[in-house]
Motif scaffolding. Structure first.
Motif: not given
Length: 517
Positions: A258-263
Motif C-alpha cells: 500500500l503505497l504512501p500518498q506521497k509515493v
C-alpha cells in the motif's frame, strides 16, 4: 605482310632447372634447391623454444606474466593465446603467419600451440614451416592468495550485505548472479550469518568493485566506514580496515504494498494498492486493478521508504470457481510474445473453506491470461488479514482494500505428487562459512525450495542465472508417471535446452581410465 605479322604471337614458357642436390625439375629460385632439400638443409625453427613452463594460480585462476604481473585468461581464449605467444623465445626473429591451440585434456597440465612461421633463407628464398610448442602448466599460488590461505582473517575491506526480511530467497538469487558474472573472483572469504552475508577482500578497490556490481543488480543503500589498525609515526604510514554496509530494499517479489500518498503521487497516481512483480536494479510495481506498471529505483525508494502491507509467507490458496475476462483489459506482451497480464473478474473461495461453508469472494485480477475455472491460485486474504493500514487508507478518499488479491497460479497439488523425484538440473553454490542453528537450517531449506520453484515458474528470472545438468538425476518411465498423476496441467519445468553441461576434472579422468581399460 602486315596481316601475317599480326597473326604471329610469341609464346613464353617458364624454364625449369634441376635441384642441385636431388636433381628434381623445379622452377628456378635463388637457392636452386627444391623445398624438400631446403628443409633438410635448414630448420627455421631451430632457435625457437619448443617447451615453455607457465605458472598458474588455481585459487584466483590467473597466469603469471613475469616478473610479477598476474593476468586472467580462460582456456583457449584470445587472451591466453596472446599470453602464450609472448612467452616463446626467439619468435620475434621470424614472421608469424598463424597460431592456434591444439585440444588437450583439461587435467593434463599441458597446453599445445600450433604455429606457422616464415623466414628468408639462401639468397632470398622464403621457407614456411609449421611446428608445435608445448606449454607445461605448473601450479603456483600468487602472493595475495598465499596470504589469504595462510590467514583468512587478514582482510583489508569487508562488505556487509543485509536485507531486513524474514526469508533468504533474495540472497539465493543474488548468489547465482555473483557466480554467473564471476563477481566473487577477488573474494578471500565469505561468511553467512543469520541476517545476511559478509564478503572479505584483501584490497579496498576489490570491495568497491563488488559494491558497484551489487548496485547494478539489486536496489541498495550503502555506507562506508574505516577503522585505524596501526600507524607508524616516523614514516607517517597508516593502515586501515574498511567496512561497507550494504542494505537491500526490503521489498520482494509477490509482496502486496500500500503505497504512501506521497509515493503514489510521485509515481503518477498509481495504485495505491500495488504488487511487486520483479526486483532487479529497480523495483517493478503493478496495479492489479488497472495493469499500470511503474518502476522505482533505489534513490526514489530510500527518499520515502515503506514496508509491504502483506508478504509472500501469508499467501492463501484459493479455488477459482469462475472467471470472466474484462474487455480490453490487456497489458503489453512479454519477451516470448505472450500476454504479460490480462484483467478478469474472478469468483474464488478459500481452499480451506471449500466444502465446509459457502463463503465466496468476487475480485478483479491481473491473471486473466493464466487462470481458468477449477484452477488453484495463491493470493492475499485482505478480508481476514490484520494489516493495520487504516491510517494510510484514510489519506485516499473513497479507496477500500479488496477482499482478495490474487498473486499467481498455484501448482502445489501437482508438486506434492512429484516430490521425491528430484530435478534434472542443479545450481552452483558459493564456498561460504555458515553460522546458523538447526531451526534456521530448516527454514533455509524451505526458502531454497521456494526459490527453485520460482525459477521453474519464471523464464525471465531463469534467464539471469546458470542452470547445470544433474548427472545423478534418473528420469522415471512415462507409464509410471501417468499411473501416479491425475489429468491436468503439469507444473512448470525447466526445458532441457536451457541446461548447461558442468565439466569437472574427475569426469575427464574417469573417461580416460575407461578408454585405457
Amino acid at each position: 605482310m602486315a596481316a601475317a605479322m599480326e597473326m604471329f604471337h610469341v609464346q613464353h614458357t617458364q624454364g625449369h632447372v634441376l635441384c642441385c642436390l636431388c636433381g628434381t625439375s623445379i622452377p628456378p629460385n635463388p637457392s636452386n634447391m627444391c623445398v624438400a632439400c631446403i628443409r633438410t638443409q635448414v630448420d627455421i625453427t631451430e632457435s625457437i623454444q619448443k617447451q615453455v613452463t607457465v605458472l598458474f594460480c588455481k585459487e584466483c585462476e590467473r597466469w603469471l606474466q613475469p616478473p610479477k604481473n598476474w593476468t586472467r585468461a580462460k582456456l583457449e581464449s584470445k587472451e591466453l593465446l596472446t599470453f602464450c605467444i609472448k612467452r616463446v623465445r626467439n619468435l620475434n626473429k621470424v614472421k608469424l603467419i598463424d597460431a592456434g591451440f591444439i585440444w588437450t585434456e583439461p587435467h593434463s597440465k599441458r597446453l599445445k600451440l600450433k604455429l606457422t612461421i616464415q623466414k628468408e633463407v639462401f639468397n632470398g628464398a622464403i621457407l614456411q614451416q609449421t611446428f608445435v610448442v608445448e606449454f607445461v602448466v605448473e601450479d603456483h599460488m600468487c602472493d595475495s592468495c598465499s596470504r589469504a590461505a595462510a590467514n583468512p582473517d587478514q582482510w583489508i575491506a569487508k562488505v556487509q550485505l543485509r536485507q531486513k526480511v524474514d526469508h533468504k530467497r533474495t540472497f539465493f538469487f543474488l548468489e547465482q548472479l555473483i557466480l554467473k558474472h564471476g563477481a566473487d573472483s577477488n573474494t578471500i572469504n565469505i561468511k553467512q550469518i543469520h541476517d545476511g552475508v559478509d564478503f572479505y577482500y584483501s584490497n579496498r578497490s576489490h570491495a568497491l568493485k563488488f559494491v558497484d556490481f551489487l548496485n547494478s543488480v539489486v536496489p541498495i543503500k550503502q555506507r562506508a566506514d574505516k577503522q585505524l589498525v596501526s600507524h607508524d609515526s616516523h614514516s607517517m604510514t597508516y593502515n586501515y580496515r574498511f567496512t561497507f554496509s550494504v542494505e537491500i530494499v526490503p521489498v520482494c517479489k509477490d509482496d502486496l504494498i500500500l503505497l504512501p500518498q506521497k509515493v503514489a503521487n510521485a509515481l503518477g497516481n498509481v495504485g495505491p494498492l500495488v504488487v511487486c512483480t520483479r526486483v532487479s536494479n529497480t523495483v517493478q510495481l503493478l496495479d492489479p486493478l488497472t495493469l499500470r506498471l511503474v518502476y522505482q529505483d533505489a534513490n526514489q525508494y530510500w527518499r520515502a521508504p515503506y514496508r509491504p502491507l502483506i508478504v509472500s509467507k501469508q499467501l492463501v490458496e484459493y479455488v477459482v470457481l469462475d472467471i470472466e475476462p474484462v474487455a480490453g483489459g490487456h497489458s503489453a506482451t512479454g519477451g516470448s510474445g505472450k500476454e504479460r497480464y490480462a484483467l478478469a473478474d474472478a469468483t474464488v473461495a478459500r481452499t480451506s473453506d471449500f466444502g465446509k461453508n459457502d463463503v465466496i469472494f468476487q475480485c478483479r485480477t491481473h491473471l486473466g491470461h493464466l487462470l481458468q475455472a477449477g484452477d488453484l491460485a495463491l493470493g492475499y486474504d485482505c478480508y481476514a488479514a490484520n494489516t493495520n493500514a487504516d491510517s494510510e487508507l484514510e489519506k485516499f478518499k473513497g479507496f477500500q482494500l479488496p477482499d482478495v488479491v490474487l498473486i499467481k497460479k498455484s501448482y502445489e497439488e501437482k508438486r506434492r505428487k512429484r516430490r521425491g523425484r528430484g530435478r534434472a538440473w542443479k545450481l552452483r553454490q558459493l564456498p561460504m562459512e555458515v553460522e546458523a542453528t538447526t531451526k534456521d537450517d530448516d527454514k533455509a531449506r524451505v526458502d531454497y525450495e521456494r526459490f527453485l520453484e520460482e525459477l521453474e515458474e519464471d523464464p525471465e528470472m531463469r534467464a539471469k542465472v546458470a542452470l547445470y545438468k544433474d548427472p545423478t538425476y534418473v528420469a522415471r518411465p512415462r507409464d509410471e508417471d501417468t499411473m501416479t498423476e491425475t489429468d491436468g496441467e503439469e507444473p512448470p519445468q525447466v526445458p532441457l535446452e536451457e541446461l548447461l553441461d558442468e565439466l569437472t576434472l574427475e569426469e575427464h579422468a574417469d573417461e580416460d581410465e575407461e578408454m585405457e581399460g
